[in-house]
Scaffold this active site. Sequence first.
Site, PDB file in Angstrom:
ATOM      1  N   LYS A  49      48.447  39.333  38.322  1.00  0.00           N
ATOM      2  CA  LYS A  49      48.444  38.264  39.178  1.00  0.00           C
ATOM      3  C   LYS A  49      47.917  37.041  38.729  1.00  0.00           C
ATOM      4  O   LYS A  49      46.935  36.825  37.909  1.00  0.00           O
ATOM      5  CB  LYS A  49      47.310  38.789  40.555  1.00  0.00           C
ATOM      6  CG  LYS A  49      47.331  37.206  41.585  1.00  0.00           C
ATOM      7  CD  LYS A  49      46.304  37.275  42.885  1.00  0.00           C
ATOM      8  CE  LYS A  49      46.116  36.188  43.509  1.00  0.00           C
ATOM      9  NZ  LYS A  49      45.358  36.408  44.639  1.00  0.00           N
ATOM     10  N   GLU A  75      37.676  29.084  52.859  1.00  0.00           N
ATOM     11  CA  GLU A  75      37.318  30.341  52.154  1.00  0.00           C
ATOM     12  C   GLU A  75      35.687  29.990  51.715  1.00  0.00           C
ATOM     13  O   GLU A  75      35.552  29.165  50.956  1.00  0.00           O
ATOM     14  CB  GLU A  75      38.030  30.523  51.264  1.00  0.00           C
ATOM     15  CG  GLU A  75      37.646  31.833  50.343  1.00  0.00           C
ATOM     16  CD  GLU A  75      38.673  32.746  49.419  1.00  0.00           C
ATOM     17  OE1 GLU A  75      38.672  33.400  48.802  1.00  0.00           O
ATOM     18  OE2 GLU A  75      39.975  31.927  49.422  1.00  0.00           O
TER      19      GLU A  75
END
Length: 379
Positions: free
Chosen positions: A141, A186
């Site tokens: 990723k 976040e």
Amino acid sequence: MRRNQGLAGLGSALRLEFSGPTRMTDAASAWRDVVAAATVTDPLARTGTGLLAFGTFAFDDESAETSVLLVPEVIVGREDGLCWVTRIWPTGGTPPEIPVALHPLGTEYRISLLSGTLRPEAYKAAVDEAVVRLSAGEVNKVVLARDLRGHLPAKSDLRRTISELALGYPDCWTYAVDGLVGSSPETLIRADHGEVNARVLAGTVSRGADAAADLEAAAALATSAKDGDEHAFAVQSVLVSLRPHTSHLLTSELPFTVKLPNLWHLATDVEGTLSDGSTSLDLIAAMHPTAAVAGTPTQAALALIRELEPFDRGRYAGPVGWVGADGDGEWAIALRCAQVTPGGDVTAYAGCGIVLGSEPDRELAETRMKFRPIVEAFG
């Protein structure tokens, strides 16, 4: 600030600057020295009172952007209906006065943020190349970002932009540290009296146009294999980073969806108990960069980011937050943000996690959704 609670600093009692690969561990060491030299009178002795510093750190070890810890002269805190004021000054100096009123907000402004170094077509080409590298097994990723740029009129009052973010995104962490402003969904890490927690976000979809479409979008996100894989990489990177510092570590059993005004995110909460006396600065040094903002394996993802992104991310996707004298603190990941220079130049950033199956048009559309909070706040 989050849900109308948090901390605001005025003035500057001390500024500490750091750079390079050891910037966060250097900050942790320097902060211990500052605390050891300080005399603190704190009758409240609660989280957010006493000596503390606000901080913002560059994303990349090779960034030209300075990382900083800033100790204000006056700090105003608010939590659960209780407000307090902390004053900080050099030994032998004069205590700063507590301002009874702030200057009124400056003149209104509206600016456009336009494509910066990495334009939309070039971003899609970068996503295409990333998928090729993923297929070759170089990375599992990688997170690729693009930038928008604009310029503020002279003497623009950033409190206008900050207020728009805080009011529009009350469930996010709204921050403004050394010209870096934004509202992040976040939590990188929160350390409070030996307990730590984090919220990992990875996997995104736009909100639906009506209630039925909105529920459908959330369900599609929760069952998406592509988004599930991206999320799993991010959660594992956090767990691997925290395990050496904790006696036990728990996560929510399954990812859940988090609703923001413009997006749904996949989320996982992580909680644990510190076992090695680490401060919140030690923890951000251990955790950064997570797979949610870099990719995995970390070093291979960072190398690919440097290759495919034609700009320095600066403090985008780095830790931003505060640390107290006891080492406790709250740190978010600097997302949905822009860096404003003293001359008024504005650079905003947004990125997406690229995995096998990522489609350039969809990833470009996702960056547009993620730019929305900061674009609207400025214009």
